[in-house]
Design a protein around this motif. Structure first.
Motif, PDB file in Angstrom:
ATOM      1  N   ALA A  71      11.144   8.790  -3.317  1.00  0.00           N
ATOM      2  CA  ALA A  71      11.284   9.869  -4.296  1.00  0.00           C
ATOM      3  C   ALA A  71      11.060  11.223  -3.633  1.00  0.00           C
ATOM      4  O   ALA A  71      11.791  12.189  -3.893  1.00  0.00           O
ATOM      5  N   VAL A  72      10.063  11.297  -2.761  1.00  0.00           N
ATOM      6  CA  VAL A  72       9.798  12.530  -2.013  1.00  0.00           C
ATOM      7  C   VAL A  72      10.994  12.884  -1.132  1.00  0.00           C
ATOM      8  O   VAL A  72      11.409  14.043  -1.062  1.00  0.00           O
ATOM      9  N   ALA A  73      11.555  11.882  -0.471  1.00  0.00           N
ATOM     10  CA  ALA A  73      12.733  12.118   0.381  1.00  0.00           C
ATOM     11  C   ALA A  73      13.889  12.674  -0.438  1.00  0.00           C
ATOM     12  O   ALA A  73      14.563  13.635  -0.019  1.00  0.00           O
ATOM     13  N   ASN A  74      14.132  12.088  -1.594  1.00  0.00           N
ATOM     14  CA  ASN A  74      15.214  12.578  -2.462  1.00  0.00           C
ATOM     15  C   ASN A  74      14.969  14.013  -2.900  1.00  0.00           C
ATOM     16  O   ASN A  74      15.891  14.850  -2.896  1.00  0.00           O
ATOM     17  N   ASP A  75      13.729  14.309  -3.288  1.00  0.00           N
ATOM     18  CA  ASP A  75      13.416  15.650  -3.778  1.00  0.00           C
ATOM     19  C   ASP A  75      13.556  16.706  -2.682  1.00  0.00           C
ATOM     20  O   ASP A  75      14.142  17.770  -2.896  1.00  0.00           O
ATOM     21  N   ASN A 132       6.932  28.142  -0.855  1.00  0.00           N
ATOM     22  CA  ASN A 132       8.223  27.519  -1.200  1.00  0.00           C
ATOM     23  C   ASN A 132       8.336  26.112  -0.631  1.00  0.00           C
ATOM     24  O   ASN A 132       9.358  25.741  -0.036  1.00  0.00           O
ATOM     25  N   LYS A 133       7.288  25.311  -0.850  1.00  0.00           N
ATOM     26  CA  LYS A 133       7.239  23.968  -0.304  1.00  0.00           C
ATOM     27  C   LYS A 133       7.060  22.924  -1.408  1.00  0.00           C
ATOM     28  O   LYS A 133       6.403  23.165  -2.419  1.00  0.00           O
ATOM     29  N   PHE A 134       7.636  21.759  -1.168  1.00  0.00           N
ATOM     30  CA  PHE A 134       7.451  20.630  -2.075  1.00  0.00           C
ATOM     31  C   PHE A 134       6.013  20.144  -1.988  1.00  0.00           C
ATOM     32  O   PHE A 134       5.431  20.073  -0.904  1.00  0.00           O
TER      33      PHE A 134
END
Length: 356
Positions: free
Chosen positions: A315-319, A131-133
């Motif tokens: 973008a990674v931070a937002n996601d 369950n990880k980005f």
């Protein structure tokens, strides 16, 4: 509203230095994104400390945090880290990305994401299991220049109907004088121009000839030629032709033997064309649009001062802040699509790696 993300940098090479430069410049500018570097993971403590010094990673620029230098295993176990940027050679990506995910870390992994599609599937399956980005760091897709160009081409249709794309990533690497153990020539490291730089022309064809990604992508077919060196048994010169089902063509080239043209991308339409320029064809910062008479009608330049990695980092931070497990601009299926294309190209040309 500010978003804080705690990073570990796995790999202390040049690409990691460029990534860190952008994180720190962002912090200097006090934007809404707080990119905190918590850990540097590398094979040597001395090398890690040199990386911190050489890249000026100070507490003042890093929200009062001085990063620790850790072994890979120590980095995996570091509970203060949210996400790991993997900047090592691609033959190590599968094992390292899976180790990060299994230790409760999100992952941003440099391109190519893996050596082949099979390895990419292993990584994404681990991300879903834990369950990880997880995202392939195809930074080119996130540049403001790309967003602006797609707006001009797809929505404003400034060059009319698009028919053809030329895209190249080439440089003269003096390959013949490099040892067979060089990163550029070592087959055990999955060396060669296709995976290392040929992925970028393929990416431009995906960005500029298709406005969809992953499972929604338009259908296409490709033909290719790779010149395999008789001594190191990897490719240093490649040409790919792609035909989309709507008839659009892409002519894609990569080389480690010769320098490429100044206009490394040329996109042609019924009413004009686009040219892109850069010191690095992966770095989409500057383009011009010409009408069919050859008159320049529009120019865009990114003068932000960033290398360009900050756009994917934000973008990674937002996601991650939004609880997402993949990014809409660069979803898992797009990585699998491109990895599959490169697998097919290698198969067509008899280029096989140990990982296959």
């Amino acid at each position: 509203m500010s978003i804080t993300l705690n990073w570990a940098i796995l790999g202390a090479g040049n690409i990691s230095s460029q990534f860190v430069f952008d994180l720190l410049l962002n912090n200097d500018r006090k934007t809404q994104y707080r990119h905190v570097i918590k850990s540097i993971g590398c094979s040597s403590s001395v090398k890690g400390q040199e990386f911190i010094k050489n890249n000026n990673i100070t507490a003042e620029r890093n929200y009062n945090v001085t990063p620790v230098v850790q072994s890979y295993k120590e980095l995996y176990a570091n509970s203060e880290v949210d996400v790991v940027y993997i900047g090592t050679p691609h033959n190590f990506h599968c094992e390292q990305a899976v180790s990060c995910l299994e230790n409760n870390k999100h992952v941003l992994c440099e391109k190519p994401f893996a050596v082949n599609r099979k390895e990419a599937e292993i990584i994404f399956n681990a991300a879903k299991k834990h369950n990880k980005f997880c995202m392939e760091a195809v930074w080119t897709r996130f540049f403001p220049a790309i967003k602006e160009l797609k707006e001009k081409v797809y929505h404003e249709k400034v060059i009319g109907d698009v028919y053809r794309l030329f895209a190249d990533f080439s440089y003269s690497g003096d390959v013949k004088n490099l040892p067979l153990t060089s990163r550029v020539r070592d087959r055990s490291l999955a060396a060669g121009s296709l995976l290392d730089i040929g992925i970028y022309p393929i990416t431009y064809s995906r960005i500029l000839l298709d406005d969809q990604v992953g499972q929604s992508a338009s259908k296409f077919e490709q033909k290719s030629f790779l010149s395999i060196d008789k001594d190191d048994l990897v490719d240093h010169l490649g040409s790919i032709i792609i035909k989309y089902e709507n008839g659009k063509h892409a002519l894609l080239t990569s080389s480690e033997l010769v320098d490429g043209p100044k206009a490394y991308v040329r996109l042609e339409g019924s009413n004009g064309w686009v040219e892109m320029y850069s010191d690095n064809p992966a770095r989409a910062k500057h383009f011009k649009i010409f009408n069919k008479h050859g008159n320049e009608i529009y120019e865009y330049k990114d003068n932000s001062g960033y290398n360009g990695f900050i756009y994917e980092a934000n973008a990674v931070a937002n996601d991650i802040h939004g609880g997402k497990l993949e990014d809409a601009v660069m979803p898992h299926d797009e990585t699998l699509l491109v990895m599959g294309v490169m697998d097919d190209i290698r198969k067509e040309n008899g280029l096989v790696y140990e990982q296959d």
